[in-house]
Write a protein that holds these residues in place. Structure first.
Motif, PDB file in Angstrom:
ATOM      1  N   THR A  61      27.560  43.926  41.329  1.00  0.00           N
ATOM      2  CA  THR A  61      27.582  43.640  40.126  1.00  0.00           C
ATOM      3  C   THR A  61      26.287  44.410  38.935  1.00  0.00           C
ATOM      4  OG1 THR A  61      25.992  42.022  40.308  1.00  0.00           O
ATOM      5  CG2 THR A  61      28.281  41.307  40.493  1.00  0.00           C
ATOM      6  N   GLU A 119      29.272  41.234  31.187  1.00  0.00           N
ATOM      7  CA  GLU A 119      29.566  39.724  31.398  1.00  0.00           C
ATOM      8  C   GLU A 119      30.687  39.204  31.112  1.00  0.00           C
ATOM      9  OE1 GLU A 119      25.548  37.693  30.739  1.00  0.00           O
ATOM     10  OE2 GLU A 119      25.390  39.007  29.221  1.00  0.00           O
ATOM     11  N   GLY A 127      21.553  34.430  41.266  1.00  0.00           N
ATOM     12  CA  GLY A 127      21.361  35.203  40.335  1.00  0.00           C
ATOM     13  C   GLY A 127      21.777  36.531  40.245  1.00  0.00           C
ATOM     14  N   GLY A 157      31.071  45.029  39.156  1.00  0.00           N
ATOM     15  CA  GLY A 157      30.958  44.298  37.603  1.00  0.00           C
ATOM     16  C   GLY A 157      30.181  45.211  36.775  1.00  0.00           C
ATOM     17  N   ARG A 184      22.136  23.675  44.065  1.00  0.00           N
ATOM     18  CA  ARG A 184      21.455  23.664  42.467  1.00  0.00           C
ATOM     19  C   ARG A 184      22.475  23.055  41.602  1.00  0.00           C
ATOM     20  NH1 ARG A 184      21.268  29.474  40.758  1.00  0.00           N
ATOM     21  NH2 ARG A 184      23.226  29.337  41.802  1.00  0.00           N
ATOM     22  N   ASP A 234      26.545  48.094  34.698  1.00  0.00           N
ATOM     23  CA  ASP A 234      26.399  48.294  33.207  1.00  0.00           C
ATOM     24  C   ASP A 234      24.996  48.488  32.788  1.00  0.00           C
ATOM     25  OD1 ASP A 234      27.100  45.458  33.750  1.00  0.00           O
ATOM     26  OD2 ASP A 234      26.531  45.205  31.636  1.00  0.00           O
ATOM     27  N   THR A 260      29.884  34.132  38.458  1.00  0.00           N
ATOM     28  CA  THR A 260      30.492  34.962  37.543  1.00  0.00           C
ATOM     29  C   THR A 260      31.650  35.888  37.996  1.00  0.00           C
ATOM     30  OG1 THR A 260      28.451  35.289  36.241  1.00  0.00           O
ATOM     31  CG2 THR A 260      30.206  36.758  35.590  1.00  0.00           C
TER      32      THR A 260
END
Ligand code: GDP
Length: 304
Positions: A256, A285, A113, A282, A143, A259, A118
Motif C-alpha cells: 500500500t 486512499e 496502520g 495501493g 481494537r 502514492d 482500507t
C-alpha cells in the motif's frame, strides 16, 4: 494512467537518479554499475535483490562486451521483469476464484496502520463490482477502532459484515463469518485480523487458531493469506514480511501507500526476497485506488 500517477514520486526520483548515474557516460562501465547499485538500494529494492539485478547486467555486459548507457533502461527493465517472473507469473495477478471453491476465504494479515482495513474495503468493492457476493469478518477484535473502520467499509461497499464486540475471540468471529458465508451462498470472504507484532508467539498462535476454526466449516480455508505491507516504510516492510512469514504461511502480498513514497522499489525487493507474488498495490486512499499488480506495467512506470 492511475498507476502512473500513483507511482509518480517513485518514477521521478528513479528517473533523476538514473540520469545522474549515466550523465556524461556512453558505455556501462564499473562506475555506472556502482552508481546503478546505489540507485536501486536507495529506491528500497533491498541489497540482496539489487545484487541479483547488478549481477544479471554484469553478465550481459560481459557477454556482449559492450553496453551503451542509452540501452541501460531497456536492459534494466527486462532484467527486473524477468526477476519478478520467478514469483509473479503472467501479466496481472489478481485473485481469481475457482468456481468449485466458494466461498473463497482470504485471511488478511499485517501490522496495524499499514492499510489492511482500507485494502479489504477496496477489495470488497472490486469483487462486488465484478458481481461477486462478498462477506467481511471483523476478526481484529483487539481494537474497537478496527471493528468500526471495517463497518464503515462494509456500509460504503454495501456488503455484510460479521462482527462481535471488542475483546471477543477472533477465532470465534472467523468461525461465525465462514458459517454465515456458507449460509448466504457467498463467493468470497475477507477476514480482517489483528496485527500486533510485539509478541511473535501470540501472533502465530492467534493466526493458527483463526485458521483452524475456519477449517471446521471449509477444510481448505483460508484459500489465501494476504499480507498487507506499507510500501512507504521501506526496510520496516521487509522486517514485517520476515515476521509474518515466520508466523504463518503467506500466499500473496498487497503493498500500500505507493502514492506517498519515492521508494516503490520495495515491491520488487520484497517479492523477490520472500518469493511471494504481489497481487495488489495501493495507490491512494480512495475506494478505486487499488490496482491489480502487473509486473510489466509496474516496471515500465519506473522508466516512462
Ligand atoms: P489498518 O490499521 O492496517 O487497518 O490501516 P487502515 O486501513 O486503517 O489505513 C491506515 C491509513 O492509511 C488510513 O488513513 C488509510 O486511508 C491510509 N491508506 C491505506 N491505503 C493507502 C494507500 O494506498 N495510499 C494512501 N495514500 N493511503 C492509504
Amino acid at each position: 494512467e492511475n498507476l502512473d500517477k500513483g507511482l509518480e514520486k517513485t518514477k521521478n526520483s528513479f528517473f533523476d537518479k538514473m540520469s545522474k548515474a549515466v550523465a556524461g557516460k556512453s558505455t556501462v562501465d564499473d562506475e555506472v554499475l556502482d552508481d546503478l547499485e546505489d540507485v536501486l538500494v536507495s529506491s528500497d529494492v533491498g541489497v540482496a535483490t539489487t545484487i541479483k539485478i547488478i549481477n544479471r547486467i554484469e553478465e550481459r555486459v560481459a557477454r556482449d562486451k559492450y553496453l551503451g548507457t542509452d540501452e541501460l533502461n531497456k536492459i534494466l527493465r527486462e532484467e527486473i521483469a524477468a526477476l519478478l517472473s520467478e514469483t509473479n507469473t503472467g501479466e496481472a495477478s489478481e485473485i481469481s476464484i475457482p468456481k468449485n471453491k466458494t466461498p473463497y476465504v482470504i485471511m488478511v494479515v499485517g501490522v496495524n496502520g499499514v492499510g489492511k482495513t482500507t485494502t479489504i474495503g477496496k477489495l470488497a468493492h472490486q469483487f462486488k463490482s465484478a458481481g461477486k457476493k462478498v462477506v467481511l469478518g471483523a476478526a481484529d477484535t483487539f481494537r474497537a477502532a478496527a471493528i468500526d473502520q471495517l463497518q464503515i467499509w462494509a456500509d460504503r461497499t454495501d456488503v455484510p459484515i460479521i462482527k462481535q464486540k471488542m475483546g471477543s475471540d477472533p477465532a470465534s468471529v472467523a468461525f461465525d463469518t465462514v458459517q454465515s458465508a456458507v449460509k448466504m451462498g457467498a463467493d468470497i470472504v475477507l477476514i480482517d485480523t489483528a496485527g500486533r507484532l510485539h509478541n511473535k508467539v501470540n501472533l502465530m498462535k492467534e493466526l493458527t487458531k483463526v485458521k483452524r476454526v475456519m477449517q471446521k466449516t471449509i477444510p481448505e480455508a483460508p484459500h489465501e493469506v494476504m499480507l498487507v505491507l506499507d510500501g512507504s516504510t521501506g526496510q520496516n516492510a521487509f522486517e514485517q514480511a520476515k515476521q509474518f512469514t515466520a508466523a504463518t504461511e503467506v500466499t500473496s502480498l498487497a503493498v500500500t501507500k505507493l502514492d506517498g513514497t519515492a521508494k516503490g522499489g520495495v515491491v520488487i525487493g520484497i517479492s523477490d526476497q520472500f518469493q511471494i507474488p504481489v497481487k495488489y498495490i495501493g495507490v491512494g486512499e480512495g475506494i478505486e485506488d487499488l490496482q491489480v499488480f502487473n509486473k510489466y506495467e509496474f516496471v515500465d512506470s519506473f522508466f516512462k
